[in-house]
Motif scaffolding. Sequence first.
Motif, mmCIF file in Angstrom:
data_model
loop_
_atom_site.group_PDB
_atom_site.id
_atom_site.type_symbol
_atom_site.label_atom_id
_atom_site.label_comp_id
_atom_site.label_asym_id
_atom_site.label_seq_id
_atom_site.Cartn_x
_atom_site.Cartn_y
_atom_site.Cartn_z
ATOM 1 N N PHE A 63 -59.029 9.423 12.740
ATOM 2 C CA PHE A 63 -59.617 9.858 14.048
ATOM 3 C C PHE A 63 -58.925 8.797 15.157
ATOM 4 O O PHE A 63 -58.781 7.607 14.789
ATOM 5 C CB PHE A 63 -61.013 9.260 14.267
ATOM 6 N N LEU A 64 -58.199 9.283 15.921
ATOM 7 C CA LEU A 64 -57.518 8.688 17.018
ATOM 8 C C LEU A 64 -58.410 8.278 18.020
ATOM 9 O O LEU A 64 -59.029 9.083 18.712
ATOM 10 C CB LEU A 64 -56.321 9.542 17.456
ATOM 11 N N VAL A 65 -58.697 7.096 18.524
ATOM 12 C CA VAL A 65 -59.715 6.527 19.331
ATOM 13 C C VAL A 65 -59.277 5.668 20.498
ATOM 14 O O VAL A 65 -58.131 4.992 20.095
ATOM 15 C CB VAL A 65 -61.139 5.944 18.612
ATOM 16 N N SER A 66 -59.800 5.434 21.515
ATOM 17 C CA SER A 66 -59.559 4.471 22.754
ATOM 18 C C SER A 66 -59.869 3.145 21.995
ATOM 19 O O SER A 66 -60.545 2.865 21.010
ATOM 20 C CB SER A 66 -60.236 4.735 23.914
ATOM 21 N N GLU A 67 -59.277 1.862 22.735
ATOM 22 C CA GLU A 67 -59.646 0.680 22.342
ATOM 23 C C GLU A 67 -61.263 0.311 22.330
ATOM 24 O O GLU A 67 -61.948 -0.177 21.479
ATOM 25 C CB GLU A 67 -58.992 -0.578 23.275
ATOM 26 N N ALA A 68 -61.988 0.945 23.453
ATOM 27 C CA ALA A 68 -63.177 0.905 23.579
ATOM 28 C C ALA A 68 -64.170 1.718 22.469
ATOM 29 O O ALA A 68 -64.987 1.130 21.972
ATOM 30 C CB ALA A 68 -63.904 1.346 25.008
ATOM 31 N N GLU A 69 -63.706 2.744 22.109
ATOM 32 C CA GLU A 69 -64.318 3.357 21.098
ATOM 33 C C GLU A 69 -64.215 2.815 19.758
ATOM 34 O O GLU A 69 -65.009 2.742 19.056
ATOM 35 C CB GLU A 69 -63.460 4.714 21.151
ATOM 36 N N PHE A 70 -62.965 2.095 19.540
ATOM 37 C CA PHE A 70 -62.576 1.431 18.205
ATOM 38 C C PHE A 70 -63.632 0.231 18.167
ATOM 39 O O PHE A 70 -64.409 -0.146 17.023
ATOM 40 C CB PHE A 70 -61.281 0.771 18.175
ATOM 41 N N ARG A 98 -52.962 -3.864 12.410
ATOM 42 C CA ARG A 98 -52.503 -4.097 13.748
ATOM 43 C C ARG A 98 -51.145 -2.954 13.877
ATOM 44 O O ARG A 98 -50.574 -3.256 14.907
ATOM 45 C CB ARG A 98 -52.049 -5.407 14.191
ATOM 46 N N TRP A 99 -51.141 -2.178 12.945
ATOM 47 C CA TRP A 99 -49.989 -1.391 13.181
ATOM 48 C C TRP A 99 -49.397 -0.592 14.391
ATOM 49 O O TRP A 99 -50.654 -0.139 15.093
ATOM 50 C CB TRP A 99 -49.873 -0.158 11.944
ATOM 51 N N ASP A 100 -48.403 -0.656 14.850
ATOM 52 C CA ASP A 100 -48.029 -0.031 16.035
ATOM 53 C C ASP A 100 -48.482 -0.606 16.901
ATOM 54 O O ASP A 100 -48.482 -0.434 18.139
ATOM 55 C CB ASP A 100 -48.405 1.617 16.138
ATOM 56 N N ASP A 101 -48.850 -1.987 16.982
ATOM 57 C CA ASP A 101 -49.300 -2.908 17.852
ATOM 58 C C ASP A 101 -50.863 -2.233 18.502
ATOM 59 O O ASP A 101 -51.185 -3.051 19.524
ATOM 60 C CB ASP A 101 -48.587 -3.351 18.979
ATOM 61 N N GLY A 102 -51.267 -1.505 17.689
ATOM 62 C CA GLY A 102 -52.828 -0.996 18.259
ATOM 63 C C GLY A 102 -53.865 -1.639 16.887
ATOM 64 O O GLY A 102 -53.608 -2.638 16.229
ATOM 65 N N ARG A 103 -54.755 -0.890 16.619
ATOM 66 C CA ARG A 103 -55.714 -1.041 15.625
ATOM 67 C C ARG A 103 -56.123 -0.100 14.755
ATOM 68 O O ARG A 103 -56.332 0.871 15.170
ATOM 69 C CB ARG A 103 -56.992 -2.007 16.099
ATOM 70 N N GLY A 104 -56.332 -0.503 13.157
ATOM 71 C CA GLY A 104 -56.726 0.600 12.503
ATOM 72 C C GLY A 104 -57.688 0.028 11.378
ATOM 73 O O GLY A 104 -57.452 -1.250 11.052
ATOM 74 N N VAL A 105 -58.409 0.794 11.035
ATOM 75 C CA VAL A 105 -59.409 0.642 9.807
ATOM 76 C C VAL A 105 -59.673 1.649 9.140
ATOM 77 O O VAL A 105 -59.813 2.782 9.625
ATOM 78 C CB VAL A 105 -60.636 -0.330 10.122
ATOM 79 N N TYR A 106 -59.927 1.437 7.847
ATOM 80 C CA TYR A 106 -60.534 2.483 6.913
ATOM 81 C C TYR A 106 -61.682 2.218 6.134
ATOM 82 O O TYR A 106 -62.061 1.027 5.901
ATOM 83 C CB TYR A 106 -59.417 2.458 5.680
ATOM 84 N N PHE A 107 -62.524 3.343 5.939
ATOM 85 C CA PHE A 107 -63.749 3.294 5.362
ATOM 86 C C PHE A 107 -64.227 4.604 4.809
ATOM 87 O O PHE A 107 -63.481 5.471 5.171
ATOM 88 C CB PHE A 107 -64.764 2.801 6.403
ATOM 89 N N LEU A 114 -62.087 9.335 2.610
ATOM 90 C CA LEU A 114 -61.467 8.149 3.216
ATOM 91 C C LEU A 114 -61.319 8.348 4.742
ATOM 92 O O LEU A 114 -60.460 9.391 5.179
ATOM 93 C CB LEU A 114 -60.146 7.498 2.706
ATOM 94 N N LEU A 115 -62.167 7.763 5.591
ATOM 95 C CA LEU A 115 -61.882 7.965 6.849
ATOM 96 C C LEU A 115 -61.316 6.789 7.623
ATOM 97 O O LEU A 115 -61.218 5.584 7.116
ATOM 98 C CB LEU A 115 -63.565 7.840 7.553
ATOM 99 N N GLU A 116 -60.543 6.814 8.652
ATOM 100 C CA GLU A 116 -59.832 6.141 9.298
ATOM 101 C C GLU A 116 -59.843 6.171 10.984
ATOM 102 O O GLU A 116 -59.907 7.414 11.322
ATOM 103 C CB GLU A 116 -58.204 6.387 8.897
ATOM 104 N N ILE A 117 -59.955 5.079 11.554
ATOM 105 C CA ILE A 117 -60.020 4.940 12.980
ATOM 106 C C ILE A 117 -58.676 4.386 13.294
ATOM 107 O O ILE A 117 -58.104 3.311 12.700
ATOM 108 C CB ILE A 117 -61.347 4.528 13.584
#
Length: 138
Positions: A63-70, A98-107, A114-117
């Motif tokens: 799921f591609l989300v904004s920083e606030a949504e993350f 911090r890939w691509d200088d963003g943030r990501g996490v799996y759960f 496997l979900l990812e934001i």
Amino acid sequence: MPVTLNHTIVHARDKKATAEFLTSIIGLPAHRELSHFTVVQVGETSLDLIQTDEPISSRHFAFLVSEAEFDDIFGRIQKRGLPFWADPFRKRPGEINRWDDGRGVYFDDPNGHLLEIITLPYGSGGLSAEHPNPLLGG
């Protein structure tokens, strides 16, 4: 008209519980029932949950989300005490990437999917990013 993904079918042990998990953790609109499917709308695409007692093959949903949504989603993950990882192979538990200088996490969802934001699309930072996506091989 451009081609878009309209829906995909997702197997679940308990389709309503899975829908409630997804909508509450990701912050999506309430699910709806459509015949034998429980439908979770994600933008223009829907996840059509179907109940099964057969073995479920794990799938991956990003799921591609904004920083606030993350921040909001990650807060809900932590509040529920859900395990999370910085990588899809679950080798970096309790971390975000911090890939691509963003943030990501799996759960995981309740069915082992496997979900990812992520806050930036894969590869969008290119090789010049401080934290290039490992898929770029740089």
